[in-house]
Design a protein around this motif. Structure first.
Motif, short mmCIF file in Angstrom:
data_model
loop_
_atom_site.label_atom_id
_atom_site.label_comp_id
_atom_site.label_asym_id
_atom_site.label_seq_id
_atom_site.Cartn_x
_atom_site.Cartn_y
_atom_site.Cartn_z
N GLU A 11 2.66 0.46 2.14
CA GLU A 11 1.35 0.58 1.50
C GLU A 11 0.68 1.85 2.00
O GLU A 11 0.46 2.03 3.20
CB GLU A 11 0.49 -0.63 1.83
CG GLU A 11 -0.80 -0.67 1.05
CD GLU A 11 -1.46 -2.03 1.05
OE1 GLU A 11 -2.70 -2.05 0.95
OE2 GLU A 11 -0.76 -3.05 1.15
N LEU A 12 0.40 2.75 1.06
CA LEU A 12 -0.26 4.01 1.39
C LEU A 12 -1.72 3.93 0.95
O LEU A 12 -2.00 3.73 -0.23
CB LEU A 12 0.43 5.16 0.65
CG LEU A 12 1.92 5.36 0.94
CD1 LEU A 12 2.49 6.43 0.04
CD2 LEU A 12 2.14 5.70 2.40
N TRP A 13 -2.62 4.06 1.89
CA TRP A 13 -4.04 4.09 1.55
C TRP A 13 -4.42 5.52 1.27
O TRP A 13 -4.15 6.42 2.08
CB TRP A 13 -4.86 3.50 2.68
CG TRP A 13 -4.90 2.00 2.65
CD1 TRP A 13 -4.04 1.17 1.98
CD2 TRP A 13 -5.83 1.16 3.29
NE1 TRP A 13 -4.39 -0.14 2.18
CE2 TRP A 13 -5.50 -0.16 2.99
CE3 TRP A 13 -6.92 1.40 4.11
CZ2 TRP A 13 -6.21 -1.26 3.46
CZ3 TRP A 13 -7.63 0.32 4.60
CH2 TRP A 13 -7.28 -1.00 4.27
N VAL A 14 -5.04 5.72 0.14
CA VAL A 14 -5.39 7.06 -0.32
C VAL A 14 -6.90 7.16 -0.51
O VAL A 14 -7.58 6.15 -0.68
CB VAL A 14 -4.65 7.41 -1.64
CG1 VAL A 14 -3.14 7.41 -1.41
CG2 VAL A 14 -5.02 6.45 -2.76
N GLU A 15 -7.39 8.38 -0.49
CA GLU A 15 -8.82 8.59 -0.66
C GLU A 15 -9.25 8.40 -2.11
O GLU A 15 -10.27 7.78 -2.38
CB GLU A 15 -9.18 10.00 -0.18
CG GLU A 15 -10.63 10.20 0.09
CD GLU A 15 -10.90 11.51 0.82
OE1 GLU A 15 -11.95 12.09 0.53
OE2 GLU A 15 -10.07 11.93 1.64
N ALA A 16 -8.47 8.94 -3.04
CA ALA A 16 -8.79 8.83 -4.47
C ALA A 16 -7.52 8.48 -5.24
O ALA A 16 -6.55 9.24 -5.21
CB ALA A 16 -9.38 10.13 -4.98
N LEU A 17 -7.54 7.36 -5.91
CA LEU A 17 -6.34 6.88 -6.61
C LEU A 17 -5.88 7.86 -7.69
O LEU A 17 -4.69 8.12 -7.80
CB LEU A 17 -6.59 5.50 -7.21
CG LEU A 17 -5.38 4.83 -7.85
CD1 LEU A 17 -4.25 4.65 -6.85
CD2 LEU A 17 -5.78 3.51 -8.46
N ASP A 18 -6.80 8.42 -8.46
CA ASP A 18 -6.39 9.32 -9.55
C ASP A 18 -5.69 10.57 -9.02
O ASP A 18 -4.71 11.04 -9.58
CB ASP A 18 -7.56 9.68 -10.46
CG ASP A 18 -8.74 10.31 -9.72
OD1 ASP A 18 -8.84 10.17 -8.49
OD2 ASP A 18 -9.57 10.94 -10.39
N THR A 19 -6.16 11.13 -7.91
CA THR A 19 -5.52 12.30 -7.30
C THR A 19 -4.14 11.93 -6.78
O THR A 19 -3.16 12.63 -7.03
CB THR A 19 -6.38 12.85 -6.14
OG1 THR A 19 -7.67 13.16 -6.64
CG2 THR A 19 -5.75 14.09 -5.54
N ALA A 20 -4.05 10.82 -6.07
CA ALA A 20 -2.77 10.38 -5.51
C ALA A 20 -1.77 10.06 -6.61
O ALA A 20 -0.59 10.40 -6.52
CB ALA A 20 -2.99 9.17 -4.61
#
Length: 133
Positions: A11-20
């Motif tokens: 599970e990768l937690w990202v700052e912004a889903l759309d960018t990731a």
């Protein structure tokens, strides 16, 4: 052989889903993963029994990912034949990935290790390892 010990999920937690998603969706699709689940703050990608989650959880603390801090440095994937790894590298920049260690590519991991090291806009690193030709 029993599946005991196989990797279940990451599970990768990202700052912004759309960018990731713009970089990860392309890469995971190229590597044979299929979108499995989608929800308001995340999505998962499945290949066999293993899945990868991208999530912009409201519980995320701080800003920015730094692979050089304690924790996971990178994910490594099998990339197929050398020509397939080379093709992926050629197209990676169009999808938000940049080649790391370009001066030593494709042997940045050593003279007997043919691989590409890519980093996305969020600072996540992946290693794409070629099978023996």
């Amino acid at each position: 052989m029993s599946p005991r010990g196989e990797l279940h999920h990451v599970e990768l937690w990202v700052e912004a889903l759309d960018t990731a998603e713009s970089s990860w969706a392309w890469l995971l699709d190229e590597l044979g993963y299929t979108r499995f689940q989608t929800w308001a703050t995340g999505q998962s990608w499945l290949r066999g029994a293993t899945y990868i989650v991208l999530e912009a959880s409201p519980a995320v603390r701080g800003k920015g990912h730094d692979r050089m801090r304690p924790g996971v440095n990178h994910l490594a994937f099998t990339g197929g034949r050398r020509s397939e790894v080379d093709d992926l590298v050629t197209r990676a920049a169009e999808h938000g990935w940049s080649l790391m260690f370009a001066d030593a590519h494709p042997y940045a991991g050593g003279p007997d290790h043919y691989a590409a090291y890519l980093e996305n806009e969020d600072g996540f690193e992946v290693e794409i390892v070629a099978d023996e030709d």
